[in-house]
Write a protein that holds these residues in place. Sequence first.
Motif, short mmCIF file in Angstrom:
data_model
loop_
_atom_site.label_atom_id
_atom_site.label_comp_id
_atom_site.label_asym_id
_atom_site.label_seq_id
_atom_site.Cartn_x
_atom_site.Cartn_y
_atom_site.Cartn_z
N LEU A 1 46.89 16.36 15.41
CA LEU A 1 45.68 15.96 15.50
C LEU A 1 45.29 16.30 16.99
O LEU A 1 44.26 16.75 17.30
CB LEU A 1 45.21 14.92 15.01
CG LEU A 1 43.93 14.43 14.75
CD1 LEU A 1 43.28 15.19 13.79
CD2 LEU A 1 43.70 12.97 14.30
N LEU B 1 24.74 21.21 11.81
CA LEU B 1 24.64 20.08 10.88
C LEU B 1 24.29 20.50 9.64
O LEU B 1 24.96 19.91 8.81
CB LEU B 1 23.53 19.31 11.75
CG LEU B 1 24.19 18.25 12.78
CD1 LEU B 1 22.97 17.20 13.23
CD2 LEU B 1 25.48 17.55 12.54
N LEU C 1 29.74 19.68 3.18
CA LEU C 1 30.06 18.44 2.69
C LEU C 1 29.45 18.12 1.08
O LEU C 1 30.22 17.53 0.32
CB LEU C 1 29.23 17.35 3.29
CG LEU C 1 29.16 15.93 3.01
CD1 LEU C 1 30.62 15.20 3.39
CD2 LEU C 1 28.18 15.16 3.99
N MET D 1 35.94 14.60 3.33
CA MET D 1 34.79 14.21 2.95
C MET D 1 34.14 13.27 4.02
O MET D 1 33.35 13.27 4.81
CB MET D 1 34.77 13.53 1.49
CG MET D 1 34.05 12.39 1.47
SD MET D 1 32.39 12.81 1.38
CE MET D 1 31.64 11.16 1.58
N ILE E 1 35.22 12.63 6.78
CA ILE E 1 35.14 13.05 8.23
C ILE E 1 33.99 13.71 8.60
O ILE E 1 33.12 13.46 9.27
CB ILE E 1 36.39 14.20 8.46
CG1 ILE E 1 37.68 13.50 8.07
CG2 ILE E 1 36.43 14.45 9.93
CD1 ILE E 1 38.86 14.73 8.24
N PHE E 2 33.36 14.56 7.49
CA PHE E 2 32.41 15.30 7.34
C PHE E 2 31.03 14.34 7.48
O PHE E 2 30.37 14.44 8.39
CB PHE E 2 32.02 15.92 6.10
CG PHE E 2 32.63 17.30 6.19
CD1 PHE E 2 32.46 18.44 7.18
CD2 PHE E 2 33.74 17.86 5.35
CE1 PHE E 2 32.90 19.48 7.11
CE2 PHE E 2 34.45 18.99 5.18
CZ PHE E 2 33.82 20.04 6.25
N LEU E 3 31.23 13.27 6.76
CA LEU E 3 29.99 12.28 6.61
C LEU E 3 29.97 11.64 8.13
O LEU E 3 28.81 11.28 8.63
CB LEU E 3 30.28 11.24 5.71
CG LEU E 3 29.26 10.40 5.39
CD1 LEU E 3 28.07 11.24 4.82
CD2 LEU E 3 29.52 9.26 4.63
N ILE F 1 30.80 12.67 11.02
CA ILE F 1 30.36 13.36 12.18
C ILE F 1 29.09 13.77 11.89
O ILE F 1 28.34 13.71 12.78
CB ILE F 1 31.14 14.90 12.06
CG1 ILE F 1 32.63 14.69 12.28
CG2 ILE F 1 30.65 15.87 13.03
CD1 ILE F 1 33.69 15.74 12.03
N LEU F 2 28.71 14.02 10.61
CA LEU F 2 27.34 14.19 10.31
C LEU F 2 26.43 13.05 10.88
O LEU F 2 25.39 13.25 11.57
CB LEU F 2 27.24 14.46 8.73
CG LEU F 2 25.74 15.17 8.36
CD1 LEU F 2 26.00 16.58 8.94
CD2 LEU F 2 25.99 15.09 6.88
N GLU G 1 40.01 10.69 12.54
CA GLU G 1 40.55 12.06 12.00
C GLU G 1 39.79 13.18 12.85
O GLU G 1 40.28 14.28 12.53
CB GLU G 1 40.09 12.07 10.58
CG GLU G 1 40.98 11.36 9.61
CD GLU G 1 42.29 12.00 9.61
OE1 GLU G 1 42.38 13.32 9.12
OE2 GLU G 1 43.40 11.37 9.65
#
Lengths: 149, 535, 434
Positions: free
Chosen positions: B74, B365, B372, C1, C3-5, C7-8, C73
Motif C-alpha cells: 500500500l 468524482l 461505486l 466499497m 474506500i470509494f465511499l 474518498i468520495l 486503505e
Amino acid sequence: MAEDPKTATSPQDPGSQEEATSSERSESHAPSAEAKGADDSMRLVLLVMIVANQGMLDDLVTAMLDLGIQGTIIESKGLMSLLRDEMPIFSGLAAMIPQRTGSRVVLSVTAAGEIDQVFSFLQNELTDDERPMAFTVPIDRFMSGSKKS
Amino acid sequence: MKVRPTLTKLGAIAALVAVAILARMLAGTPTQVELSASGDPPSQASSESPASEPASRLLTDALGLTFESPSVGLLETGTGLGVLLLGAWLLGKVLASVGFSKITGYLVFGILAGPGVGAWIVGKDGTWLLTKPQQENLQLVNDLAIALIALTAGGEIKLSFVRKAFRSISLILAFEFTLVLLVVGALMTVLLNGTVIAEYGGLVTVMLVASVIAVVATANSPAVVMALLSETRADGPMARTALSITVCKDLLLIIVFAVTLTLASTAATNAKQTLAEDLPTDPPPTLAEAEASDELTAQEVLLAQEVAEELESGELKSSSSKQSSIASKLTRQLGGSMLAGVLVGGLLAFYVRKVRSFLPIVLVLGSFAVALISKELGLKTLIVGLTAGLVMSNLFQTIAEDVFHTIEELSVPVYALFFAVAGTKVDPGVLGGVWIFVVLLVTLRLGAIWGGTALGCKVSGMEPPASRWIWTAFVPQAGVSLALAIVVYEQFYEFKFADDVFNILLSAIAINELIGPILFKLGLVRAGEVRSKGD
Amino acid sequence: MDIFLAILIVIGLGLLSSGRVTYRLRRSRLMVVLLSGGWLAIFVGMLLGPNFFPLIGVTEAETTLVSPRALLESTPLLMMGLGWIGVMVGLQLRWEVVRSLSAGIWKVLLADASLSILLFGGIALVGIHLWTDADALAPIWPGVLLLTAGSIGWSMETRSLRMANATETDARLDTLIRATGALGGVLAVTVLGLGYKIVTRDADGAFVFDLTGAIGRAALIGVLAVLVALLGRFAIGLAGKDRGHQLVVFLGIVVFVAGIATQLDLPPVFAAMLTGVILVNLKGNSIEGFEKFIVKAEFTVATMFALLAGILLDPRIGLPGLALALVMALARILVKPAFTRWAARRSDEQEPRLPDDSPLYLGAARQHPIFLALAVSVVLLEPSAYNARLLTIVILSGLLCELLPIFARRAGSRALGDENSTDPRGAPTQGAPA
C-alpha cells in the motif's frame, strides 16, 4: 491584413451616425461585418481583454502589434485570487511580491472592423486555458490627443 | 527522426526508472516478523505466481497499544502510480514521434514495469518497478478509468448516426462475431479434445468449453478504440462504425458469455461428478483480483458463482428453469445498469447546466460514484458509463459539449494510467510452453476478424476505404477480455486443462493488446480519417 | 466499497468547501478563523468518523460513515495530498522572493525557531513522558519531534487581526508576521523531515536510535528531490500548453515524490517541499502553469486534511493528554505574542518603529495549519493510537490558541472604540472596487 479599414481613415465619430439598433448588432456576426461596408467596420469600439494567463500576454501583445492595434495594459487582480492571497493557508509568501498580481487588463479603442481579427486570433491561436475573457463595448464619443488608426 | 529529443526523453525515462528502483532498494526488504492474523488469504490469480502478500506488521506504540502497520504494498503504491503515469506518458511521446500510437507506448511501459517482466529480468526476488501487491492497489485507479472511458465512449455515439448506419453496424457485427466464434471455437475444440474433459464429458462438453473461450476471443477493447480515436482525432465512417460496433458488441458479449459459461460449467461439472476420481479441491482462487480487475468481472463472477452454487445444491436440474433465471438476472443487471446510466447522465447534465464549476473534478468524482454504485448494486460500470454518456450527448447536446471537452483533457492521464496498468498484467513467463497455440490463436483470430468483417462490409455495402480497414478496430483486446479470461479460469480451475488454457488466453490477449493499437492506427491512417498527427 | 465511499465523501466535501458560498462566508472574521484553520472541517470529520457519537454517549446506532480503516486503505491518495501540500510550501520559496525579505524577518524567524524548539521541545518531552509513562526517549521521539516542529511559526492568516485604521507601520508588521509565519512553516516541515527517522524500528518492531541512518536518509531525500525536480522541469517543458499533458505531469510529479518519500518511511511533505523549492528555482521555461495548478487547490486540500484529521483522531487522551494540550496552548498564548513583539521590535530597525501594541502580535499565538497536516502525516505513516491521540492534542491546543486572539481582539477593539472591526465586511483597504 487590415486593408479594409485603412482605406478611409477618419475615425471621427462614426458611432453617432449609426442608429442604436445597428450598434446592437455587434461583432458576433463575424463574416457579415466586412460585407456591411466601411460604415459599420469603422465604428469605434472599446475592446477589453482580461488576461489571467501571464504566459500568453507576450503572444497577445505581438498579435496586437501585428494587427496594428494600440492598447493600454493595466495590472489587475481577480476577486478569487485576492481572497486566496488574503487567507493563505500553506503558502503565503509568493503573494507578497508586487509584480505577480495575477492578471492584466488590456484596453484598446479600435475600429470595429479590426475586432474580427483579434477574436479570430483568440479563437484559433490560443488554447482554452490561455484564452482571455474578451468583449467589446460600443463607443459613443471619442477624443484623444494623438490620432489612432 | 528527431534523434536528440527522443534520446532526451529516453534518458528521462531511464532516470525515472532508476529513481524508483533506487527508492525501492533503499526502502529495504520489509522485515516480516509477524504476519497479521487478520490478513486475507493470499490471492493467486494465476497458478504461476504464488503471490507473497505483503505483511502488515503488528507493532506496539509508545502507549503500549498494538496497531497494524500499513502494508508495504500500500505504501509503495504511490511510487508505482507516479512511475506509471510519467513513464508511460514519456514513452508514449517517444513512440508517437516514430509513428506508433501513444497507447502502444503506455502499454509497453506498463509491460516493462510489470512484475511479470520484472521477474524475468531481475529474478523473482529482485527489485523491480512494480510488485504484485502494488499492482492490486492500482486497480482502484483502473475502476475509475473505466467509468470515465465508458462515459466518453457513450458520448461519442450519436444516435442519429447509428440509425443511419444501422444496417452496416448490425451486419458487420453479426458476421465478424460469428466467424471469430466459429474459428476460435473450432481451434479450441481441437486443442481440448485430448484433455481430461474430453475423456469424461464427451465432445459436447468440449465444444461448450471451447465456445466460452471463443467468446472471450471475440471481445475487443472499447478503451483502445476510444483512446485511439481521441488521440488521432479521427472521424469518419470507419471511426464511427467501429465505435458503435464495439459498444454493441460489448452488450452482446455480456449476454452470450453468461449463457455459454453457465451451459459449459454445467456440462463440465456434470462430467466431473460422474468421475469417481478425486479432483483437487483447493479453495477457489480469491476473487479479489478478478473482482477489482475490470468492467465485467465482478458481476460475471457473481453470476457464474451463483449459478454454480445453485447447480451444486442440485436445486436446478432442468436447464429451462436455469436459463430463465439467467435471463432474469441479466435483464435486471442490464436494465439496472442502463437505468443508473440514465440517472447519472441526467444528473451530470443538470449539474453542468446549473453549476458548471470544477467540471474536471466533478467528472472524476462522478466516475468514482459510477464505479461505486455499480459495485454496490451489482451493475456493470461499463454500461452505466456508456448509457450516461449516451444520454448526455444525445438528449442534452448543448450542455454535453462542455462535459466532453473536459473529459478530453482528463483523458490523457486516464488513458496513460489505464493502459500502463493493463500492461503490467502481462507476464511473458507464461508464454513458454504454449507459444505455438498462442500464435495459432492470434493468427486465426486475426484471419477470422478480417474475413468476417469483409463479409459483413460486402453484404451491407459499406464503401471503401473504410470497409477495407475497419477490421483493424476489432483486433485490440485489453481489460474486458482479460476480465473474461479470469472468469473462465475461475470457473474451470479444478480441471487440469485450466492452467494451460488460461495461459494461452492471457498470452494471446497480451499480443492482441500490443499489435491491436498499431494495426488500428494504421487502419485509421490508411482510411484517411486521421485529422491530427497525434502530437 | 468503503474506500470509494470514503474518498468520495472526503474529496466531495473538500470540493464543496471551496465553492463560492464559502468564499462569501470567509468575509466574516469569525468564519475566516473557523474555515481557514479548518476547525469546521475537523468537526465534520469527527461527525463522519467513529469517535464523535461515542463521545457524547451515543453508542448503539451505526453512526460511523467513514471508518479510519477504510481511509487508511487509500493511503497512497492521501500521501499524494501531503505531497501536494509539500510542493505548495516549497513553491513559495522562489529565490527572488526569499532575497527580497528584510533582515528583520530572518531575525524574528531565528528567534522564534530557537524559542519554539526549546520551550515546546521541553513541554512536549515532559508532557509526553508523563502521559505515556515511557521509560525511554526512543518510543516517544516522533511525538516529541512532531509537537516541537509544529510549534515553530504561526498562522499566516492576518486578515482577521487587521485594524481598519491601519498605519504604515501596521502594514509592515503585517508583512513581518505573515512572512515569518510562512517561513516558520517551512522550518517546521524541515525539522520534522530531518528528525523523524532518527528513531526507527528494528526487525522486531522495537524503537532504536539510528543517527547515521537518519543523516543518510536526509541526504537521500535531497538527492531524490533534485532528481525529481529536474525530471519534473523537463516533463513540464515537454507537456507544453496542452492541458491534458500538463495534468499527467503535474499529478505525476506530486504522486511520484510523495510515493517515494512514503516508501522510505518519511513524511512526504518534506521531500515534496524540497522538490518544490528546487523546481521553482531551476532556470528554464516557465512553470507558472504548474504553480497555479498547485496553489489553486490550496483550500480544498486544506479542508480535506482537516476532515481527515477529524476522522482519524482518537479523543481518548486522558487527563495527562488534556493537560499537555492545555499547557501547550497556554505556553503559546502567554509566550509567543510577547516574545514576538520583543523580537520584532528589536530586529526591525526601520523608522518609524513597529507599534508597541497591535493585535497583529496575537497572530503569533495561532498554530500554523501545516502543524495539522504534519500530524496527519505521522498518523498515516504509523496509524497507532499514540499518533492518533497526538493528533487530538494538536487539534485541541490549536483550537484553544485560535480562540484566544479572537476574544482578546474583540475585547481590545471594544476598548479602543473601534466599531468597524467587528463588522463582518470590515475589509482592509486592498479590496477597493475598481
